[in-house]
Design a protein around this motif. Structure first.
Motif, PDB file in Angstrom:
ATOM      1  N   GLY A 137       0.804  -1.227   0.000  1.00 43.83           N
ATOM      2  CA  GLY A 137       0.000   0.000   0.000  1.00 43.83           C
ATOM      3  C   GLY A 137       0.832   1.270   0.000  1.00 43.83           C
ATOM      4  N   ILE A 138       2.143   1.125  -0.108  1.00 32.28           N
ATOM      5  CA  ILE A 138       3.049   2.282  -0.092  1.00 32.28           C
ATOM      6  C   ILE A 138       3.825   2.329  -1.404  1.00 32.28           C
ATOM      7  CG2 ILE A 138       5.041   3.332   1.062  1.00 32.28           C
ATOM      8  CD1 ILE A 138       2.639   3.445   2.791  1.00 32.28           C
ATOM      9  N   GLY A 139       3.946   3.531  -1.952  1.00 27.88           N
ATOM     10  CA  GLY A 139       4.678   3.699  -3.207  1.00 27.88           C
ATOM     11  C   GLY A 139       6.153   3.367  -3.048  1.00 27.88           C
ATOM     12  N   PRO A 140       6.810   2.909  -4.123  1.00 27.12           N
ATOM     13  CA  PRO A 140       8.229   2.528  -4.059  1.00 27.12           C
ATOM     14  C   PRO A 140       9.153   3.677  -3.641  1.00 27.12           C
ATOM     15  CG  PRO A 140       7.451   2.601  -6.336  1.00 27.12           C
ATOM     16  CD  PRO A 140       6.244   2.691  -5.467  1.00 27.12           C
ATOM     17  N   ASP A 141       8.857   4.892  -4.090  1.00 25.69           N
ATOM     18  CA  ASP A 141       9.695   6.040  -3.712  1.00 25.69           C
ATOM     19  C   ASP A 141       9.627   6.297  -2.209  1.00 25.69           C
ATOM     20  OD1 ASP A 141      10.471   6.351  -6.310  1.00 25.69           O
ATOM     21  OD2 ASP A 141       9.070   7.976  -6.762  1.00 25.69           O
ATOM     22  N   MET A 142       8.398   6.187  -1.667  1.00 27.14           N
ATOM     23  CA  MET A 142       8.206   6.399  -0.233  1.00 27.14           C
ATOM     24  C   MET A 142       8.931   5.303   0.573  1.00 27.14           C
ATOM     25  SD  MET A 142       6.912   8.270   2.131  1.00 27.14           S
ATOM     26  CE  MET A 142       5.742   9.266   1.229  1.00 27.14           C
ATOM     27  N   LEU A 143       8.842   4.065   0.086  1.00 34.22           N
ATOM     28  CA  LEU A 143       9.524   2.957   0.765  1.00 34.22           C
ATOM     29  C   LEU A 143      11.042   3.142   0.736  1.00 34.22           C
ATOM     30  CD1 LEU A 143       7.488  -0.179  -0.364  1.00 34.22           C
ATOM     31  CD2 LEU A 143       7.780   0.651   1.982  1.00 34.22           C
ATOM     32  N   LYS A 144      11.531   3.594  -0.419  1.00 41.64           N
ATOM     33  CA  LYS A 144      12.967   3.828  -0.557  1.00 41.64           C
ATOM     34  C   LYS A 144      13.416   4.917   0.416  1.00 41.64           C
ATOM     35  CE  LYS A 144      16.523   4.881  -4.003  1.00 41.64           C
ATOM     36  NZ  LYS A 144      16.772   5.225  -5.432  1.00 41.64           N
ATOM     37  N   ARG A 145      12.604   5.956   0.526  1.00 40.94           N
ATOM     38  CA  ARG A 145      12.918   7.049   1.451  1.00 40.94           C
ATOM     39  C   ARG A 145      12.898   6.553   2.897  1.00 40.94           C
ATOM     40  NH1 ARG A 145       9.014  12.382   1.949  1.00 40.94           N
ATOM     41  NH2 ARG A 145      10.068  13.365   3.744  1.00 40.94           N
ATOM     42  N   TYR A 146      11.902   5.759   3.220  1.00 38.07           N
ATOM     43  CA  TYR A 146      11.773   5.199   4.571  1.00 38.07           C
ATOM     44  C   TYR A 146      13.000   4.345   4.911  1.00 38.07           C
ATOM     45  CZ  TYR A 146      10.419   1.648   7.996  1.00 38.07           C
ATOM     46  OH  TYR A 146      10.407   0.792   9.058  1.00 38.07           O
ATOM     47  N   GLU A 147      13.380   3.453   3.998  1.00 46.18           N
ATOM     48  CA  GLU A 147      14.504   2.557   4.248  1.00 46.18           C
ATOM     49  C   GLU A 147      15.816   3.333   4.391  1.00 46.18           C
ATOM     50  OE1 GLU A 147      14.459  -0.451   5.030  1.00 46.18           O
ATOM     51  OE2 GLU A 147      12.496  -1.182   4.379  1.00 46.18           O
ATOM     52  N   SER A 148      15.960   4.377   3.589  1.00 49.25           N
ATOM     53  CA  SER A 148      17.174   5.185   3.649  1.00 49.25           C
ATOM     54  C   SER A 148      17.309   5.868   5.008  1.00 49.25           C
ATOM     55  CB  SER A 148      17.162   6.227   2.526  1.00 49.25           C
ATOM     56  OG  SER A 148      18.279   7.080   2.632  1.00 49.25           O
ATOM     57  N   ILE A 149      16.220   6.480   5.466  1.00 53.29           N
ATOM     58  CA  ILE A 149      16.254   7.173   6.758  1.00 53.29           C
ATOM     59  C   ILE A 149      16.437   6.168   7.891  1.00 53.29           C
ATOM     60  CG2 ILE A 149      14.960   8.636   8.366  1.00 53.29           C
ATOM     61  CD1 ILE A 149      13.470   9.766   5.882  1.00 53.29           C
ATOM     62  N   ARG A 150      15.724   5.064   7.811  1.00 49.46           N
ATOM     63  CA  ARG A 150      15.808   4.026   8.848  1.00 49.46           C
ATOM     64  C   ARG A 150      17.237   3.505   9.003  1.00 49.46           C
ATOM     65  NH1 ARG A 150      14.858  -1.582   9.870  1.00 49.46           N
ATOM     66  NH2 ARG A 150      15.083  -2.159   7.678  1.00 49.46           N
ATOM     67  N   GLY A 151      17.913   3.326   7.861  1.00 53.78           N
ATOM     68  CA  GLY A 151      19.277   2.825   7.902  1.00 53.78           C
ATOM     69  C   GLY A 151      20.252   3.798   8.543  1.00 53.78           C
ATOM     70  N   LYS A 152      19.949   5.091   8.430  1.00 50.39           N
ATOM     71  CA  LYS A 152      20.845   6.114   8.972  1.00 50.39           C
ATOM     72  C   LYS A 152      20.504   6.521  10.395  1.00 50.39           C
ATOM     73  CE  LYS A 152      21.502   8.162   4.361  1.00 50.39           C
ATOM     74  NZ  LYS A 152      21.201   9.333   3.510  1.00 50.39           N
ATOM     75  N   ARG A 153      19.275   6.205  10.831  1.00 49.24           N
ATOM     76  CA  ARG A 153      18.784   6.730  12.106  1.00 49.24           C
ATOM     77  C   ARG A 153      18.392   5.642  13.111  1.00 49.24           C
ATOM     78  NH1 ARG A 153      20.946  11.631  12.184  1.00 49.24           N
ATOM     79  NH2 ARG A 153      20.485  12.792  10.291  1.00 49.24           N
ATOM     80  N   GLY A 154      19.176   4.603  13.149  1.00 50.92           N
ATOM     81  CA  GLY A 154      18.972   3.589  14.182  1.00 50.92           C
ATOM     82  C   GLY A 154      17.658   2.854  14.103  1.00 50.92           C
ATOM     83  N   GLY A 155      17.119   2.717  12.897  1.00 54.75           N
ATOM     84  CA  GLY A 155      15.892   1.935  12.733  1.00 54.75           C
ATOM     85  C   GLY A 155      14.609   2.726  12.898  1.00 54.75           C
ATOM     86  N   ARG A 156      14.708   4.022  13.187  1.00 52.83           N
ATOM     87  CA  ARG A 156      13.493   4.838  13.379  1.00 52.83           C
ATOM     88  C   ARG A 156      13.451   5.955  12.344  1.00 52.83           C
ATOM     89  NH1 ARG A 156      12.967   7.549  18.214  1.00 52.83           N
ATOM     90  NH2 ARG A 156      10.715   7.273  18.235  1.00 52.83           N
ATOM     91  N   ALA A 157      12.583   5.740  11.350  1.00 54.67           N
ATOM     92  CA  ALA A 157      12.439   6.722  10.274  1.00 54.67           C
ATOM     93  C   ALA A 157      11.226   7.615  10.485  1.00 54.67           C
ATOM     94  CB  ALA A 157      12.301   6.006   8.925  1.00 54.67           C
ATOM     95  N   VAL A 158      10.278   7.143  11.295  1.00 60.07           N
ATOM     96  CA  VAL A 158       9.035   7.883  11.555  1.00 60.07           C
ATOM     97  C   VAL A 158       8.936   8.136  13.054  1.00 60.07           C
ATOM     98  CG1 VAL A 158       6.546   7.937  11.213  1.00 60.07           C
ATOM     99  CG2 VAL A 158       7.978   6.614   9.640  1.00 60.07           C
TER     100      VAL A 158
END
Length: 242
Positions: A170-191
């Motif tokens: 239910g989430i667009g690929p660009d949004m998922l890519k953004r989420y994964e990128s932030i999560r990888g840089k921020r200790g698993g918490r993107a939101v």
């Protein structure tokens, strides 16, 4: 709350749970590996102590044999006293007996010292062996725990991964890519949530207009200007952020 943010929060919760399971497995395996390495080091110490004990035991037997030889020689020399024919022979045998007794005494001292060192090594060996037994029992328990937990981890991760895949649809690929990128840089918490006009990821205060926009609700994803995490304001009755 923005529907995409709500879905990403659910995905993030699952990711954190998967990460916790993976971290638990990694931690237990690391502990088991450290225990195994410690056991190997202890076994090396035991081998070295055993070698030293064997060397001391051999030296002790040699010293005891020399003492025994000195005793035998002293007895023979004393027996020869009855065969003395003149003062010269008496003086020579008496001197020889004194020398033999001196060697006997020195030999006994060496034997006593060697025996004391041997007892010390044996005491250390007993202590190390007890530690070895304890470590072996610990490793066995760790291996049993790993075996018991393995299935739990595999099933738990597979269940959450399946749920994640459903939510990601239910989430667009660009949004998922953004989420994964932030999560990888921020200790698993993107939101993260916003409380008291501060990002709960980096705790930096944000401009009032952004907070107002978040409070009003918008389909636009708003990110923290400092840590770039995606933001939301908790609604009344909504569960706290993870």
């Amino acid at each position: 709350m923005n529907s995409s943010i709500e879905t990403l929060l659910q995905i993030q919760k699952l990711d954190l749970e998967i990460g916790a399971m993976e971290a638990e497995e990694k931690g237990l395996r690391s502990e088991a590996a450290a225990m195994t390495a410690g056991l190997k080091k202890l076994e090396d110490e035991i081998a070295a102590l055993s070698e030293e004990a064997e060397r001391l035991n051999a030296a002790l037997k040699e010293a005891e044999e020399k003492v025994s030889q000195s005793v035998d020689k002293a007895k023979k020399d004393e027996k020869r006293l009855s065969e003395v024919k003149n003062d010269r022979e008496l003086s020579a045998i008496t001197k020889q007996i004194a020398e033999t007794n001196k060697m006997k005494k020195l030999g006994e001292q060496d034997a006593a010292n060697l025996n004391a060192k041997l007892m010390e090594k044996k005491s250390l060996l007993d202590a190390r062996q007890a530690m070895k037994n304890e470590k072996e029992a610990g490793i066995k328990n760790a291996e049993s725990l790993l075996e018991a937990k393995q299935r739990e981890w595999e099933e738990g991760i597979a269940l959450r991964q399946g749920r994640k895949d459903e939510l990601k649809a239910g989430i667009g690929p660009d949004m998922l890519k953004r989420y994964e990128s932030i999560r990888g840089k921020r200790g698993g918490r993107a939101v993260v949530s916003v409380k008291n006009e501060a990002c709960q990821g980096c705790f930096i205060h944000m401009p009032p207009q952004i907070y107002i926009q978040l409070k009003k609700g918008t389909e636009e994803i708003i990110s923290c200007q400092h840590c770039h995490r995606m933001l939301y304001v908790e609604e009344e009755g909504h569960p706290a952020s993870v």
